[in-house]
Scaffold this active site. Structure first.
Site, PDB file in Angstrom:
ATOM      1  N   TRP A  28       0.709  -1.790   0.254  1.00 20.33           N
ATOM      2  CA  TRP A  28       0.029   0.342  -0.073  1.00 20.33           C
ATOM      3  C   TRP A  28       0.357   1.598  -0.120  1.00 20.33           C
ATOM      4  O   TRP A  28       0.719   2.420  -0.346  1.00 20.33           O
ATOM      5  CB  TRP A  28      -1.397   0.309   0.949  1.00 20.33           C
ATOM      6  CG  TRP A  28      -1.778   0.673   1.383  1.00 20.33           C
ATOM      7  CD1 TRP A  28      -3.361   1.754   1.109  1.00 20.33           C
ATOM      8  CD2 TRP A  28      -1.699   2.303   2.375  1.00 20.33           C
ATOM      9  NE1 TRP A  28      -3.830   2.643   1.232  1.00 20.33           N
ATOM     10  CE2 TRP A  28      -2.341   3.612   1.863  1.00 20.33           C
ATOM     11  CE3 TRP A  28      -0.296   3.046   2.770  1.00 20.33           C
ATOM     12  CZ2 TRP A  28      -2.800   4.324   2.270  1.00 20.33           C
ATOM     13  CZ3 TRP A  28      -0.137   4.116   3.815  1.00 20.33           C
ATOM     14  CH2 TRP A  28      -1.220   5.158   3.588  1.00 20.33           C
ATOM     15  N   HIS A  29       2.259   1.030   0.478  1.00 21.79           N
ATOM     16  CA  HIS A  29       2.419   2.324   0.680  1.00 21.79           C
ATOM     17  C   HIS A  29       3.723   2.421  -0.770  1.00 21.79           C
ATOM     18  O   HIS A  29       3.821   3.657  -0.447  1.00 21.79           O
ATOM     19  CB  HIS A  29       3.246   2.486   2.040  1.00 21.79           C
ATOM     20  CG  HIS A  29       3.506   2.168   3.464  1.00 21.79           C
ATOM     21  ND1 HIS A  29       2.941   1.565   3.801  1.00 21.79           N
ATOM     22  CD2 HIS A  29       3.361   3.326   3.939  1.00 21.79           C
ATOM     23  CE1 HIS A  29       2.862   1.544   4.940  1.00 21.79           C
ATOM     24  NE2 HIS A  29       2.537   3.075   5.579  1.00 21.79           N
ATOM     25  N   GLY A  30       3.791   1.782  -1.261  1.00 22.93           N
ATOM     26  CA  GLY A  30       3.781   1.801  -2.800  1.00 22.93           C
ATOM     27  C   GLY A  30       4.519   0.740  -3.860  1.00 22.93           C
ATOM     28  O   GLY A  30       4.738  -0.273  -2.944  1.00 22.93           O
TER      29      GLY A  30
END
Length: 479
Positions: free
Chosen positions: A325-327
């Site tokens: 989700w963060h990248g």
């Protein structure tokens, strides 16, 4: 438009005055003003992003109404999956398209097959991960009949685009935030004062702590081959406080601004670096995301109801998805994997809920056991943050490898005294305020006004004295 920018310093008072002095008599006008202000705020980066957030909002508003009148379970599921596929589809395209194409090409090259595929020059819409999850939670809760779908389109648009928390959270649930748009809001001086204090604390975290730590973290990480092992440890520590000050600072500012407009958002950080194990850390770090994954992914997968294998599987899924989700980078996936491995012993020994209270709740200093637990948990976090900060997995491993060399016991070549003193001061304030929603919430609350204002003016003076030469964007804007 950054919270710590001159543009926002002009934008916020204008919206505040219009909200309380022009539109205050009519709730619909207040909500409409918030929608317009939020779209101006969001479009400040790139007006083209507005089409995405508007489309997602209208889609989920319409799906909510259809779910209200639809009793056929197959059709209800179809509407829910339409919301999930469209929202996740937008998120996947803008955030992960190039990642999957590049890894697809790399995978075939391992077997000696060369294929050509084009990547795209895609601009990642600011905050898309946050408002996508926010609007998705609405559709899911309506489908589960936990929430009555709204017929007020203005309130729903305001809920999705609410500018204080639009681009970096907290990720608010419709069950908490949406009903607040239905109720008449009145200005309360005490609430506004509390909001201003939290904004001040958030700005201190961002400008004084995060931005100053960022200068040295960036220098060390970007030139890691040139530094000693001890200096690389300093770099990891600087980034550890940078990301906490940056992200929790944004959350504090967002919550504080919301209070100025009569809204109450949920706490997003609860002093995570004072955690005694990694389970406690994840109950205190980015709470809105952790609980979102718990409620909408972990529990539907079976949660902790099954056997040991199911618990382990679900835990790894949650942490890996959280990392992704963060990248779109393998570094975030490795970071998620590391945290899953940290969490695993606690899960297997059923000790993941041992520390639910505040550390040293009835004392000013922790016990020796608590102190050692905090040091271990903090050290594990620092190690994992190296992967989070590195440009790629190779750099992360080289960085770690370079730490463990004879120069590890030498004095760091970069040790800015002023920043180190500021971080120690920050840790002390956080420690003595750890029982509150934010550190300085009750500082000097019963002291004479001159003492309270003296403290606030001291914090404000630090904002100007230690303001970094280069304005730093909030880290989580990229997510």
């Amino acid at each position: 438009m950054l919270f710590n920018s001159l543009d926002f310093a002009m934008f916020l008072p204008i919206v505040f005055v219009l909200y309380w002095f022009v539109a205050a008599k009519d709730l619909k006008y207040q909500n409409l003003l918030l929608v317009v202000a939020s779209y101006v705020f969001y479009g400040w980066w790139d007006w083209r992003f507005l089409t995405l957030i508007a489309f997602s909002s209208i889609l989920d508003y319409g799906i909510g109404l259809r779910l209200l009148h639809e009793e056929n379970e197959l059709k209800r599921k179809a509407f829910l999956w339409l919301s999930i596929c469209v929202n996740i589809g937008f998120l996947g395209f803008f955030k992960y398209y190039n990642f999957f194409v590049e890894n697809f090409i790399d995978a075939f090259s391992l077997f000696g097959t060369k294929i050509s595929a084009n990547t795209l020059h895609i601009i990642l819409p600011v905050g898309i991960s946050f408002y996508t999850f926010q609007t998705l939670s609405y559709s899911i809760d309506v489908y589960r009949r936990k929430l009555e779908p709204t017929k007020d389109v203005i309130s729903f648009l305001a809920f999705v685009s609410f500018f204080p928390q639009l681009v970096a959270g907290p990720i608010e649930r419709a069950t908490n935030l949406l009903p607040q748009f239905y109720k008449k809001r009145q200005f309360h001086y005490s609430q506004a004062v509390d909001g201003c204090k939290q904004i001040l604390w958030g700005l201190f975290k961002k400008i004084v702590i995060a931005d100053n730590c960022a200068q040295y973290a960036n220098t060390i990480f970007n030139n890691s081959d040139n530094y000693s092992g001890s200096t690389l440890v300093m770099g990891a520590l600087f980034f550890t406080f940078q990301i906490y000050g940056d992200f929790s600072g944004y959350s504090d500012i967002a919550i504080g601004i919301s209070r100025l407009f009569g809204f109450n958002l949920k706490q997003n950080f609860a002093f995570p670096y004072f955690s005694r194990d990694m389970a406690e850390f994840w109950r205190r770090w980015h709470i809105s995301l952790s609980t979102w994954f718990r409620d909408y992914l972990y529990i539907p997968l079976g949660g902790s109801r099954g056997g040991t294998w199911m618990k382990v599987r679900n835990t790894f899924i949650i942490f890996l998805v959280s990392g992704f989700w963060h990248g779109a980078n393998w570094t975030f996936i490795v970071w998620g994997l590391l945290n899953a491995l940290y969490f695993l012993p606690l899960l297997l020994t059923k000790s993941n809920r041992n520390n639910l209270d505040v550390v040293a709740e009835n004392a000013n200093v922790p016990s020796v056991k608590e102190f050692l637990q905090m040091v271990l948990t903090f050290s594990l976090s620092v190690f994992a943050w190296i992967f989070f900060r590195a440009e790629n997995v190779t750099q992360a491993f080289l960085y770690i490898k370079s730490i463990f060399q004879p120069s590890l016991i030498a004095l760091p070549t970069i040790r800015p005294t002023n920043v180190i003193v500021l971080v120690i001061f920050f840790i002390l304030l956080e420690w003595f305020g750890r029982r509150n929603q934010y550190a300085i919430e009750t500082f000097f609350i019963n002291k004479p006004r001159i003492v309270k204002w003296g403290f606030y003016m001291f914090i404000i003076s630090l904002l100007f004295i230690f303001r970094a030469e280069e304005q730093q964007e909030f880290i989580y804007f990229q997510f």
